[in-house]
Design a protein around this motif. Structure first.
Motif, PDB file in Angstrom:
ATOM      1  N   GLY A  43       9.123  13.601  14.100  1.00 39.88           N
ATOM      2  CA  GLY A  43       9.326  12.159  14.202  1.00 39.88           C
ATOM      3  C   GLY A  43      10.222  11.790  15.357  1.00 39.88           C
ATOM      4  N   GLU A  44      11.179  12.642  15.632  1.00 44.23           N
ATOM      5  CA  GLU A  44      12.118  12.415  16.741  1.00 44.23           C
ATOM      6  C   GLU A  44      11.403  12.406  18.079  1.00 44.23           C
ATOM      7  OE1 GLU A  44      16.031  12.602  18.755  1.00 44.23           O
ATOM      8  OE2 GLU A  44      15.424  12.006  16.760  1.00 44.23           O
ATOM      9  N   ILE A  45      10.569  13.385  18.305  1.00 40.19           N
ATOM     10  CA  ILE A  45       9.929  13.547  19.611  1.00 40.19           C
ATOM     11  C   ILE A  45       9.119  12.306  20.000  1.00 40.19           C
ATOM     12  CG2 ILE A  45       8.190  14.868  20.883  1.00 40.19           C
ATOM     13  CD1 ILE A  45       9.178  17.325  19.182  1.00 40.19           C
ATOM     14  N   GLY A  46       8.243  11.890  19.117  1.00 37.22           N
ATOM     15  CA  GLY A  46       7.399  10.734  19.428  1.00 37.22           C
ATOM     16  C   GLY A  46       8.159   9.431  19.505  1.00 37.22           C
ATOM     17  N   THR A  47       9.085   9.238  18.575  1.00 38.00           N
ATOM     18  CA  THR A  47       9.813   7.970  18.525  1.00 38.00           C
ATOM     19  C   THR A  47      10.744   7.812  19.724  1.00 38.00           C
ATOM     20  OG1 THR A  47       9.729   8.080  16.110  1.00 38.00           O
ATOM     21  CG2 THR A  47      11.270   6.522  17.072  1.00 38.00           C
ATOM     22  N   VAL A  48      11.494   8.866  20.036  1.00 41.72           N
ATOM     23  CA  VAL A  48      12.422   8.781  21.164  1.00 41.72           C
ATOM     24  C   VAL A  48      11.657   8.665  22.483  1.00 41.72           C
ATOM     25  CG1 VAL A  48      14.174  10.057  22.463  1.00 41.72           C
ATOM     26  CG2 VAL A  48      14.330   9.900  19.992  1.00 41.72           C
ATOM     27  N   THR A  49      10.563   9.402  22.606  1.00 40.13           N
ATOM     28  CA  THR A  49       9.768   9.310  23.835  1.00 40.13           C
ATOM     29  C   THR A  49       9.227   7.896  24.016  1.00 40.13           C
ATOM     30  OG1 THR A  49       9.185  11.650  23.674  1.00 40.13           O
ATOM     31  CG2 THR A  49       7.813  10.284  25.102  1.00 40.13           C
ATOM     32  N   SER A  50       8.725   7.292  22.949  1.00 42.81           N
ATOM     33  CA  SER A  50       8.234   5.911  23.035  1.00 42.81           C
ATOM     34  C   SER A  50       9.356   4.957  23.421  1.00 42.81           C
ATOM     35  CB  SER A  50       7.640   5.473  21.691  1.00 42.81           C
ATOM     36  OG  SER A  50       6.519   6.233  21.379  1.00 42.81           O
ATOM     37  N   TYR A  51      10.503   5.121  22.784  1.00 48.51           N
ATOM     38  CA  TYR A  51      11.641   4.240  23.066  1.00 48.51           C
ATOM     39  C   TYR A  51      12.056   4.344  24.527  1.00 48.51           C
ATOM     40  CZ  TYR A  51      16.183   1.982  22.575  1.00 48.51           C
ATOM     41  OH  TYR A  51      17.249   1.139  22.717  1.00 48.51           O
ATOM     42  N   VAL A  52      12.222   5.574  24.998  1.00 44.84           N
ATOM     43  CA  VAL A  52      12.670   5.786  26.380  1.00 44.84           C
ATOM     44  C   VAL A  52      11.619   5.301  27.373  1.00 44.84           C
ATOM     45  CG1 VAL A  52      13.237   7.582  28.069  1.00 44.84           C
ATOM     46  CG2 VAL A  52      14.286   7.632  25.814  1.00 44.84           C
ATOM     47  N   ALA A  53      10.352   5.566  27.100  1.00 50.47           N
ATOM     48  CA  ALA A  53       9.288   5.123  28.008  1.00 50.47           C
ATOM     49  C   ALA A  53       9.221   3.600  28.067  1.00 50.47           C
ATOM     50  CB  ALA A  53       7.945   5.686  27.560  1.00 50.47           C
ATOM     51  N   GLU A  54       9.357   2.940  26.925  1.00 47.75           N
ATOM     52  CA  GLU A  54       9.312   1.483  26.901  1.00 47.75           C
ATOM     53  C   GLU A  54      10.566   0.886  27.532  1.00 47.75           C
ATOM     54  OE1 GLU A  54       8.733   0.529  22.786  1.00 47.75           O
ATOM     55  OE2 GLU A  54       6.643   1.176  22.803  1.00 47.75           O
ATOM     56  N   TYR A  55      11.706   1.465  27.248  1.00 46.68           N
ATOM     57  CA  TYR A  55      12.959   0.924  27.773  1.00 46.68           C
ATOM     58  C   TYR A  55      13.104   1.193  29.271  1.00 46.68           C
ATOM     59  CZ  TYR A  55      17.513  -1.084  26.878  1.00 46.68           C
ATOM     60  OH  TYR A  55      18.578  -1.926  26.848  1.00 46.68           O
ATOM     61  N   GLY A  56      12.594   2.318  29.740  1.00 47.74           N
ATOM     62  CA  GLY A  56      12.695   2.674  31.158  1.00 47.74           C
ATOM     63  C   GLY A  56      11.873   1.785  32.057  1.00 47.74           C
TER      64      GLY A  56
END
Length: 187
Positions: free
Chosen positions: A101-114
C-alpha cells in the motif's frame, strides 16, 4: 532489518533440530511478506482514491510500524510454542500488505504533488530514499551485532530495531496525517 537479524529470529521462533532449518524458516517468513505486497496495492490503492492519499499514507505507516513493533515484542517459541511463529508470520504479512500500500500511495502522491515538470525527478527520489532506508537498517542491525555480540543479540538485541520502529512510525504517521492532499485528489 528483518533480513539482517534473520538468524536470530529463526533461532527464537522456529523449533528445528539444526540452525540451518530455523534460518530457512526465518527466510521463508521473510519472503512471505513480498507475496503480500500486490494485495496491499489492491487494497490501499483504491482506498487512496476514496479517502485521500494523505489518510492512506498515514494508515499504511501506522500498520507498518505497528506490525514491526509487534515483532519486537513477540514471545518466542520457547515461551508459547507454535503460536510464536504463527504470530511472526501474521506480523510479516501485515508488513508486506502495508508495504504494498505504501509503494503505490506514496508514488501517486509524489507524482501528483511534483507536477508534470518534476514528476520524473520526484518519483526517482523515492527509490533513492528506499535504498537509504535499507542501508540505515543494515547499519543499525550490524552495529548492534558488533556492539552487543552474539549472545546478547540472540537474547534481546535483535528486538531493538523493531521496537524503535513503533515510536518512529507513530511520529511519521502523525506527520503524514498533517500533509495536504494533492490538487488532483481534491479535484
Amino acid at each position: 532489518v528483518y533480513g539482517f537479524v534473520a538468524i536470530y529470529v529463526g533461532a527464537a521462533f522456529f523449533s528445528a533440530n539444526t540452525p540451518a532449518v530455523a534460518l530457512l524458516a526465518s527466510f521463508a517468513t521473510f519472503a512471505l511478506s513480498f507475496f503480500m505486497r500486490p494485495l496491499g496495492g489492491f487494497v490501499f490503492g483504491p482506498l487512496g482514491d476514496r479517502i485521500g492519499r494523505k489518510n492512506t499514507m498515514a494508515l499504511v505507516m501506522f500498520l507498518m510500524s505497528g506490525s514491526t513493533f509487534m515483532i519486537g515484542l513477540l514471545p518466542t517459541y520457547e515461551t508459547i510454542g507454535f503460536v510464536a511463529p504463527a504470530l511472526l508470520i501474521l506480523a510479516r504479512c501485515l508488513q508486506g500488505l502495508s508495504a504494498g500500500g505504501e509503494i503505490g500511495t506514496v508514488t501517486s502522491y509524489v507524482a501528483e504533488y511534483g507536477g508534470p515538470e518534476r514528476r520524473g525527478l520526484a518519483t526517482s527520489l523515492l527509490m533513492t530514499i528506499a535504498v537509504s532506508g535499507l542501508i540505515l537498517g543494515s547499519i543499525v542491525a550490524n552495529g548492534l551485532a558488533s556492539i552487543l555480540g552474539d549472545a546478547a543479540m540472540q537474547e534481546y538485541g535483535w528486538r531493538i530495531p523493531f521496537i524503535i520502529a513503533g515510536p518512529l512510525g507513530l511520529i511519521a504517521a502523525f506527520i503524514r496525517s498533517r500533509l495536504e492532499d494533492t490538487a488532483q485528489f481534491e479535484a
